[in-house]
Write a protein that holds these residues in place. Structure first.
Motif, PDB file in Angstrom:
ATOM      1  N   PHE A   8       0.820  -1.205   0.000  1.00 59.62           N
ATOM      2  CA  PHE A   8       0.000   0.000   0.000  1.00 59.62           C
ATOM      3  C   PHE A   8       0.857   1.260   0.000  1.00 59.62           C
ATOM      4  O   PHE A   8       0.656   2.164  -0.806  1.00 59.62           O
ATOM      5  N   SER A   9       1.833   1.306   0.916  1.00 64.48           N
ATOM      6  CA  SER A   9       2.607   2.532   1.092  1.00 64.48           C
ATOM      7  C   SER A   9       4.021   2.466   0.519  1.00 64.48           C
ATOM      8  O   SER A   9       4.726   3.469   0.542  1.00 64.48           O
ATOM      9  N   ARG A  10       4.428   1.308   0.046  1.00 65.43           N
ATOM     10  CA  ARG A  10       5.791   1.094  -0.478  1.00 65.43           C
ATOM     11  C   ARG A  10       6.874   1.223   0.590  1.00 65.43           C
ATOM     12  O   ARG A  10       8.046   1.340   0.298  1.00 65.43           O
ATOM     13  N   THR A  11       6.472   1.192   1.852  1.00 61.63           N
ATOM     14  CA  THR A  11       7.427   1.238   2.949  1.00 61.63           C
ATOM     15  C   THR A  11       8.128  -0.107   3.072  1.00 61.63           C
ATOM     16  O   THR A  11       7.468  -1.145   3.064  1.00 61.63           O
ATOM     17  N   ILE A  12       9.437  -0.089   3.198  1.00 61.76           N
ATOM     18  CA  ILE A  12      10.174  -1.307   3.509  1.00 61.76           C
ATOM     19  C   ILE A  12      10.046  -1.501   5.014  1.00 61.76           C
ATOM     20  O   ILE A  12      10.551  -0.707   5.799  1.00 61.76           O
ATOM     21  N   VAL A  13       9.321  -2.542   5.415  1.00 58.33           N
ATOM     22  CA  VAL A  13       9.039  -2.773   6.829  1.00 58.33           C
ATOM     23  C   VAL A  13       9.942  -3.836   7.436  1.00 58.33           C
ATOM     24  O   VAL A  13       9.994  -3.978   8.661  1.00 58.33           O
ATOM     25  N   GLY A  14      10.629  -4.594   6.603  1.00 56.73           N
ATOM     26  CA  GLY A  14      11.575  -5.596   7.080  1.00 56.73           C
ATOM     27  C   GLY A  14      12.602  -5.871   6.005  1.00 56.73           C
ATOM     28  O   GLY A  14      12.301  -5.770   4.819  1.00 56.73           O
ATOM     29  N   TRP A  15      13.800  -6.208   6.427  1.00 53.31           N
ATOM     30  CA  TRP A  15      14.847  -6.516   5.459  1.00 53.31           C
ATOM     31  C   TRP A  15      15.955  -7.295   6.147  1.00 53.31           C
ATOM     32  O   TRP A  15      16.069  -7.283   7.373  1.00 53.31           O
ATOM     33  N   ARG A  16      16.756  -7.959   5.328  1.00 53.56           N
ATOM     34  CA  ARG A  16      17.889  -8.715   5.862  1.00 53.56           C
ATOM     35  C   ARG A  16      18.936  -8.870   4.778  1.00 53.56           C
ATOM     36  O   ARG A  16      18.629  -9.199   3.640  1.00 53.56           O
ATOM     37  N   MET A  25      17.171 -16.225   6.352  1.00 52.06           N
ATOM     38  CA  MET A  25      17.265 -14.827   5.943  1.00 52.06           C
ATOM     39  C   MET A  25      15.861 -14.223   5.822  1.00 52.06           C
ATOM     40  O   MET A  25      15.589 -13.127   6.314  1.00 52.06           O
ATOM     41  N   VAL A  26      14.960 -14.941   5.185  1.00 56.38           N
ATOM     42  CA  VAL A  26      13.586 -14.473   4.994  1.00 56.38           C
ATOM     43  C   VAL A  26      12.864 -14.398   6.336  1.00 56.38           C
ATOM     44  O   VAL A  26      12.141 -13.429   6.607  1.00 56.38           O
ATOM     45  N   LEU A  27      13.065 -15.392   7.200  1.00 54.87           N
ATOM     46  CA  LEU A  27      12.415 -15.385   8.504  1.00 54.87           C
ATOM     47  C   LEU A  27      12.883 -14.196   9.342  1.00 54.87           C
ATOM     48  O   LEU A  27      12.079 -13.590  10.062  1.00 54.87           O
ATOM     49  N   ASP A  28      14.166 -13.845   9.242  1.00 53.94           N
ATOM     50  CA  ASP A  28      14.667 -12.657   9.952  1.00 53.94           C
ATOM     51  C   ASP A  28      13.986 -11.386   9.444  1.00 53.94           C
ATOM     52  O   ASP A  28      13.624 -10.505  10.227  1.00 53.94           O
ATOM     53  N   ALA A  29      13.802 -11.278   8.131  1.00 55.96           N
ATOM     54  CA  ALA A  29      13.126 -10.103   7.558  1.00 55.96           C
ATOM     55  C   ALA A  29      11.668 -10.049   8.018  1.00 55.96           C
ATOM     56  O   ALA A  29      11.151  -8.964   8.309  1.00 55.96           O
ATOM     57  N   ILE A  30      11.029 -11.203   8.102  1.00 53.17           N
ATOM     58  CA  ILE A  30       9.643 -11.251   8.594  1.00 53.17           C
ATOM     59  C   ILE A  30       9.584 -10.779  10.043  1.00 53.17           C
ATOM     60  O   ILE A  30       8.676 -10.033  10.427  1.00 53.17           O
ATOM     61  N   GLU A  31      10.540 -11.185  10.857  1.00 53.35           N
ATOM     62  CA  GLU A  31      10.549 -10.748  12.256  1.00 53.35           C
ATOM     63  C   GLU A  31      10.714  -9.238  12.366  1.00 53.35           C
ATOM     64  O   GLU A  31      10.085  -8.600  13.204  1.00 53.35           O
ATOM     65  N   MET A  32      11.538  -8.661  11.509  1.00 52.67           N
ATOM     66  CA  MET A  32      11.683  -7.204  11.513  1.00 52.67           C
ATOM     67  C   MET A  32      10.357  -6.548  11.123  1.00 52.67           C
ATOM     68  O   MET A  32       9.944  -5.550  11.725  1.00 52.67           O
ATOM     69  N   ALA A  33       9.682  -7.114  10.131  1.00 52.32           N
ATOM     70  CA  ALA A  33       8.383  -6.579   9.707  1.00 52.32           C
ATOM     71  C   ALA A  33       7.367  -6.687  10.834  1.00 52.32           C
ATOM     72  O   ALA A  33       6.573  -5.762  11.056  1.00 52.32           O
ATOM     73  N   ARG A  34       7.387  -7.778  11.566  1.00 53.47           N
ATOM     74  CA  ARG A  34       6.470  -7.934  12.703  1.00 53.47           C
ATOM     75  C   ARG A  34       6.775  -6.894  13.775  1.00 53.47           C
ATOM     76  O   ARG A  34       5.864  -6.354  14.400  1.00 53.47           O
ATOM     77  N   TRP A  35       8.031  -6.626  14.015  1.00 55.73           N
ATOM     78  CA  TRP A  35       8.409  -5.611  14.985  1.00 55.73           C
ATOM     79  C   TRP A  35       7.883  -4.256  14.534  1.00 55.73           C
ATOM     80  O   TRP A  35       7.417  -3.445  15.337  1.00 55.73           O
ATOM     81  N   SER A  36       7.914  -4.013  13.233  1.00 57.13           N
ATOM     82  CA  SER A  36       7.486  -2.741  12.669  1.00 57.13           C
ATOM     83  C   SER A  36       5.964  -2.594  12.617  1.00 57.13           C
ATOM     84  O   SER A  36       5.433  -1.517  12.851  1.00 57.13           O
ATOM     85  N   ARG A  37       5.262  -3.700  12.311  1.00 55.29           N
ATOM     86  CA  ARG A  37       3.832  -3.616  12.030  1.00 55.29           C
ATOM     87  C   ARG A  37       2.928  -4.319  13.031  1.00 55.29           C
ATOM     88  O   ARG A  37       1.725  -4.137  12.984  1.00 55.29           O
ATOM     89  N   GLY A  38       3.465  -5.133  13.901  1.00 52.72           N
ATOM     90  CA  GLY A  38       2.626  -5.808  14.888  1.00 52.72           C
ATOM     91  C   GLY A  38       2.838  -7.307  14.870  1.00 52.72           C
ATOM     92  O   GLY A  38       3.248  -7.884  13.865  1.00 52.72           O
ATOM     93  N   THR A  39       2.544  -7.943  15.993  1.00 58.18           N
ATOM     94  CA  THR A  39       2.839  -9.364  16.121  1.00 58.18           C
ATOM     95  C   THR A  39       1.867 -10.251  15.369  1.00 58.18           C
ATOM     96  O   THR A  39       2.231 -11.315  14.900  1.00 58.18           O
ATOM     97  N   GLU A  40       0.631  -9.862  15.260  1.00 54.35           N
ATOM     98  CA  GLU A  40      -0.361 -10.625  14.509  1.00 54.35           C
ATOM     99  C   GLU A  40      -0.710  -9.864  13.246  1.00 54.35           C
ATOM    100  O   GLU A  40      -1.069  -8.696  13.301  1.00 54.35           O
ATOM    101  N   LEU A  41      -0.585 -10.521  12.133  1.00 52.23           N
ATOM    102  CA  LEU A  41      -0.818  -9.859  10.849  1.00 52.23           C
ATOM    103  C   LEU A  41      -1.885 -10.609  10.062  1.00 52.23           C
ATOM    104  O   LEU A  41      -1.676 -11.003   8.914  1.00 52.23           O
ATOM    105  N   ASP A  42      -3.043 -10.809  10.707  1.00 50.69           N
ATOM    106  CA  ASP A  42      -4.131 -11.549  10.082  1.00 50.69           C
ATOM    107  C   ASP A  42      -4.518 -10.931   8.744  1.00 50.69           C
ATOM    108  O   ASP A  42      -4.683  -9.718   8.634  1.00 50.69           O
ATOM    109  N   GLY A  43      -4.638 -11.790   7.743  1.00 48.82           N
ATOM    110  CA  GLY A  43      -5.052 -11.332   6.422  1.00 48.82           C
ATOM    111  C   GLY A  43      -3.910 -10.846   5.552  1.00 48.82           C
ATOM    112  O   GLY A  43      -4.118 -10.525   4.386  1.00 48.82           O
ATOM    113  N   LEU A  44      -2.703 -10.777   6.109  1.00 50.24           N
ATOM    114  CA  LEU A  44      -1.557 -10.344   5.313  1.00 50.24           C
ATOM    115  C   LEU A  44      -1.304 -11.347   4.201  1.00 50.24           C
ATOM    116  O   LEU A  44      -1.316 -12.548   4.429  1.00 50.24           O
TER     117      LEU A  44
END
Length: 157
Positions: A8-16, A25-44
């Motif tokens: 939606f916003s083109r924000t990079i919310v996680g990276w590794r 590597m991908v799981l680490d990026a997902i964890e960063m995204a969760r830290w940025s956007r919230g622990t539960e990401l239902d519907g993502l």
């Protein structure tokens, strides 16, 4: 390199940055995204290519744990993954092969530190045509303000 981008916003919310292409590597990026956007990401919905990192059992299990679902495009095209390919292209052109490049990159840590600066610039200063020539952070702030204005309640005496 793995980027998690808010479509939606083109924000990079996680990276590794890593010296390998394993699922961790991908799981680490997902964890960063969760830290940025919230622990539960239902519907993502997580769009990706059909690389082994994105078809692994561990990746699928991790998405299920946070309420997200994978969306993998057909093999051999990038239609479902066009946003990721675009961000990867910007990254390579603007940092890895661009004028800011150190000659040569000496360590993965050097690339990681440079990437940190590039992601900050991408999110806070880089203008995006899709966002009416605004950076992602400004676009999100304007959207949030509009949402608040739409939901303000009026007290009746």
């Amino acid at each position: 390199m793995c980027f998690i981008v808010d479509a939606f916003s083109r924000t990079i919310v996680g990276w590794r940055v890593a010296s390998h292409m394993r699922t961790t590597m991908v799981l680490d990026a997902i964890e960063m995204a969760r830290w940025s956007r919230g622990t539960e990401l239902d519907g993502l919905r997580c769009h990706s290519d059909a690389g082994s990192q994105f078809t692994s059992v561990r990746y699928g299990e991790r998405l299920a744990e946070i309420g997200a679902v994978p969306s993998i495009g057909s093999v051999g095209d990038s239609y479902d993954n066009a946003l990721a390919e675009t961000v990867n292209g910007y990254y390579k052109a603007e940092l890895i092969r661009g004028p800011a490049r150190q000659q040569p990159w000496k360590t993965v840590a050097d690339v990681e530190l440079a990437t940190l600066g590039w992601v900050h610039w991408h999110n806070t200063a880089r203008l995006h045509g899709y966002l009416d020539d605004r950076p992602p952070a400004e676009f999100e702030q304007a959207f949030d303000a509009a949402q608040r204005d739409d939901h303000e309640t009026v007290e009746i005496p």
